[in-house]
Design an enzyme around this catalytic site. Structure first.
Site, PDB file in Angstrom:
ATOM      1  N   ASP A 356       0.875  -1.147   0.000  1.00  0.00           N
ATOM      2  CA  ASP A 356       0.000   0.000   0.000  1.00  0.00           C
ATOM      3  C   ASP A 356       0.927   1.215   0.000  1.00  0.00           C
ATOM      4  O   ASP A 356       2.063   1.121   0.446  1.00  0.00           O
ATOM      5  CB  ASP A 356      -0.852  -0.048   1.279  1.00  0.00           C
ATOM      6  CG  ASP A 356      -1.949   0.980   1.246  1.00  0.00           C
ATOM      7  OD1 ASP A 356      -2.346   1.374   0.137  1.00  0.00           O
ATOM      8  OD2 ASP A 356      -2.413   1.378   2.332  1.00  0.00           O
ATOM      9  N   ASP A 545      -1.680  -0.813   5.953  1.00  0.00           N
ATOM     10  CA  ASP A 545      -1.811  -0.225   7.286  1.00  0.00           C
ATOM     11  C   ASP A 545      -2.833  -0.962   8.147  1.00  0.00           C
ATOM     12  O   ASP A 545      -2.933  -0.723   9.339  1.00  0.00           O
ATOM     13  CB  ASP A 545      -2.119   1.273   7.210  1.00  0.00           C
ATOM     14  CG  ASP A 545      -3.435   1.555   6.512  1.00  0.00           C
ATOM     15  OD1 ASP A 545      -4.185   0.583   6.238  1.00  0.00           O
ATOM     16  OD2 ASP A 545      -3.730   2.726   6.252  1.00  0.00           O
ATOM     17  N   ASP A 549      -7.899  -1.977   4.632  1.00  0.00           N
ATOM     18  CA  ASP A 549      -7.496  -2.993   3.657  1.00  0.00           C
ATOM     19  C   ASP A 549      -7.573  -4.412   4.228  1.00  0.00           C
ATOM     20  O   ASP A 549      -6.832  -5.299   3.838  1.00  0.00           O
ATOM     21  CB  ASP A 549      -6.090  -2.715   3.115  1.00  0.00           C
ATOM     22  CG  ASP A 549      -5.081  -2.485   4.221  1.00  0.00           C
ATOM     23  OD1 ASP A 549      -5.461  -2.648   5.406  1.00  0.00           O
ATOM     24  OD2 ASP A 549      -3.934  -2.154   3.920  1.00  0.00           O
TER      25      ASP A 549
END
Lengths: 666, 67
Positions: A356, A545, A549
């Site tokens: 990410d 994080d 997600d």
């Protein structure tokens, strides 16, 4: 050391000393009288002297094993290692007695077997002890990480301090944590400022300041002042308890290697025992039939006893899971929580690593990168921070951090959503915002084509200039990507950001692929595409994080979330948790995983090689005329094949606690 | 249902053998006997009485203990 271990150690030491005394005096006597202990008297029954001496030690050291062996035969467990060990040693004693009786008529026959029988069982007990001791010690070293045994909590009820078991504490209770004590429950500080040591949670060795109103996670150690904490979660849900459970249960789901070893060991013992039986009967029988000489049974029985001694796969069965266990414990010291040993294995076979962007590769805090024109820098930044005076938007914070001036002027501010702000200070009107704001107010400005966020600034309808703001790349991101590129692992960046920004970061970090402008829900689909393109047998890792997600974390083969220790969802969804925000943990993790697998492989190869060599040699000895004299001596070597390799393999596994990892932490 | 027990088991190979034996019990889906942590995790359709687990385990390993 546990009580049982202490007791057993004492027994081993006593038995070893007695054994050595007898063994050495036998050797000395042999030099003097040529016959050893048997030569003490001239009686026909003098062979009973060494037999009784060695057999008493044998019974003393091995009584438990012998008892267990008998219990297991009654239960029909013929392939139990206790039984096999007892069988081989009793076999050695029996051969000793057999040769003794034969030597009564023919003194040229050498009596052998008593010392071997005793020594093999003695060594076996030493091996068992060492195994138990090293495992207890390793277990303790992991428990010490977050020592929770007999943990107590001080609760304040009606201004009285009461000491309680952490399990009795309820949500909203107020607890008191004195300096030097570990915080055992998650909560909010309602009184007191202090410094805390978060090392056991995050691996970070620098102490951290905390103040009233801060939330605090259990597992940290309070260093300087007493603090009062309002409890937000019960003990069983607390971070510290969850981490402990996580580490302890991590070794429950087995790796492919372990499953292989377990399957292998099931057949190994059976095959070796059958071979032993075969070796004791068939070759001497064949020799008898062919040559008519049936005197070779003894030689082959000696060899088959050696087979039994190496028939336990113990060394394999202990050392492989031990290595994973120690490795997981080691990782947790670096703020890396691994939820299963299997991930340590999978990390060695990465096909692609997906990241990410914001908060993972970048810091997630924005910074002024460029001001155009540079000569007006101070003026532009001054007016911009004036206009953003009261804003908490990340971009406003970036501008204010850059100027770092406190503004005491009276400013009236109008927010224009999605465009910017209009601020009035005495007679000045300041416009700060994006291109749309400038267009709306008909300011003639130079549009900046940039891979960053651009903020324009105008004073009294006159264009002042623009500010480019960027999210900073983490200092360690480059190193992490480089290390993956070096190993030919595909690196991918998923981001919701615009393509220009994404391309800049991709180029700066040398990432192989990127997918920009993604909505959180589309990230999982992208990940699946990547996974489908991977070669079979190679895995996909995702680092994010852990907030929006969760789905990506779950879908990936190895999902890693960063720095979100207090967030249950993040811990739940990920396979590995980096407890701090340090992306470099990935390098540490990969190094550790590599070394772990290396040690596991070393052990497997070493153990199997030694065992097979011994089996081969034991089989060869009775077949080759010149080696026959060695027959019973093989038992000495084969006990090394059992106990020696066990101890060496455990020692090799223990190296995992000493190997060099990243020095910047710990 | 998944249940975790604290156990006492003396050697790694015994743990493995107990694990394999328990796997054959009816209604048991998965068993993990962990020598390292001295814990046993049993995944089963219905609850298996501790007594039965102990009986089968002790056939293999007389010293086996469930706390």
């Amino acid at each position: 050391m546990t009580k049982k271990q202490k007791k057993n150690l004492k027994r081993i030491i006593i038995a070893s000393i007695l054994f050595l005394i007898i063994f050495i005096s036998d050797l000395i006597l042999e030099k003097i009288n040529g016959r050893g202990l048997i030569g003490i008297t001239n009686s026909k029954l003098s062979f009973l002297i060494p037999f009784i001496l060695y057999f008493s030690i044998y019974l003393y050291i091995g009584n438990k094993t012998i008892l267990k062996a008998f219990k297991n035969i009654i239960n029909g467990e013929v392939l139990d290692e206790n039984f096999l060990m007892v069988l081989s040693t009793i076999g050695a004693f029996s051969l000793g007695l057999f040769t003794s009786i034969k030597s009564i008529n023919d003194p040229s026959i050498k009596i052998e077997g008593f010392d071997e029988g005793c020594a093999v069982l003695l060594f076996y007990e030493i091996g068992e002890w060492f195994q138990s001791y090293s495992i207890t010690k390793s277990r303790k070293s992991i428990k010490d990480l977050l020592d929770l045994s007999d943990a107590k909590v001080t609760v304040i009820e009606n201004n009285i301090e009461i000491v309680k078991d952490p399990n009795e504490i309820k949500v909203n209770d107020i607890i008191l944590v004195k300096p030097g004590e570990r915080v055992l429950l998650d909560g909010i500080i309602i009184n007191g400022n202090s410094t805390i040591d978060t090392k056991s949670l995050t691996g970070e060795s620098l102490p951290k300041d905390i103040k009233e109103g801060d939330s605090i996670l259990s597992g940290v150690i309070n260093l300087t002042e007493s603090i009062k904490i309002k409890v937000l979660k019960e003990y069983n849900d607390s971070t510290v308890k969850r981490i402990m459970d996580l580490i302890e249960n991590a070794t429950n789901n087995k790796t492919k290697t372990e499953n292989f070893i377990n399957k292998f060991s099931r057949y190994y013992t059976v095959v070796v025992v059958i071979l032993a039986l075969f070796l004791a009967i068939i070759p001497p029988l064949l020799i008898g039939i062919i040559k008519g000489d049936y005197s070779h049974f003894l030689d082959f029985i000696y060899s088959s006893l050696s087979f039994l001694v190496v028939s336990c796969p113990c060394a394999l069965v202990v050392s492989v899971p031990l290595t994973f266990f120690l490795s997981i414990g080691r990782a947790s010291k670096y703020g890396i929580l691994i939820k299963g040993s299997t991930y340590l294995e999978m990390i060695n076979r990465l096909g692609s690593a997906v990241f990410d962007k914001t908060g993972t590769l970048t810091k997630g805090n924005f910074k002024v990168y460029n001001v155009i024109p540079e000569k007006n820098r101070n003026e532009i930044l001054y007016y911009a921070s004036l206009a953003e005076k009261d804003s908490l938007h990340p971009i406003a914070l970036a501008i204010k951090n850059e100027t770092n001036i406190s503004i005491n002027k009276d400013v009236s501010i109008i927010n224009i959503s999605g465009k910017g702000v209009i601020a009035k200070e005495s007679s000045n009107q300041i416009l700060v915002g994006n291109d749309k704001l400038m267009e709306e107010y008909h300011i003639s400005f130079e549009k900046v084509l940039s891979d960053s966020t651009v903020i324009y600034c105008a004073l009294n309808s006159k264009y002042l200039g623009s500010i480019e703001i960027r999210d900073e790349i983490k200092d360690d991101s480059k190193e992490v990507i480089d290390s993956l590129n070096k190993d030919n692992i595909q690196t991918v960046m998923l981001t919701g950001d615009n393509p220009l920004t994404a391309v800049r970061i991709k180029n700066e970090l040398n990432i192989s692929t990127y997918v920009p402008s993604l909505l959180p829900e589309n990230k999982a689909t992208e990940l699946e595409k990547i996974m489908n393109n991977n070669k079979k047998g190679s895995y996909t890792l995702y680092v994010g994080d852990g907030i929006n997600d969760a789905l990506v974390l779950l879908k990936s083969d190895i999902g890693i979330s960063m720095g979100k220790l207090g967030v249950d969802a993040a811990i739940e969804a990920s396979d590995i948790v980096f407890t701090d925000d340090n992306i470099k943990s990935l390098i540490t993790l990969r190094t550790l995983a590599k070394k772990t697998m290396r040690i596991v492989k070393e052990n497997i190869i070493f153990i199997l090689l030694i065992k097979f060599l011994i089996l081969f040699f034991a089989m060869l000895v009775p077949l080759i005329e010149d080696l026959i004299a060695l027959n019973i001596k093989i038992m000495w070597i084969s006990v090394f094949g059992d106990v020696g390799v066990l101890i060496l393999a455990i020692l090799n596994s223990l190296r995992i606690t000493k190997i060099k990892l990243d020095d910047s932490k710990r | 249902m998944i249940k975790t027990y604290d156990i006492e088991v003396d050697c790694a190979n015994c743990a493995l053998k107990v694990e394999n034996a328990l796997k054959n019990i009816e209604n048991i889906i998965n068993v993990s006997v962990n020598y390292m942590t001295q814990k046993m995790v049993i995944e089963s359709n219905t609850e298996i009485p501790k007594k039965e687990l102990l009986k089968i385990a002790r056939k293999i390993e007389p010293d086996f203990e469930i706390n």
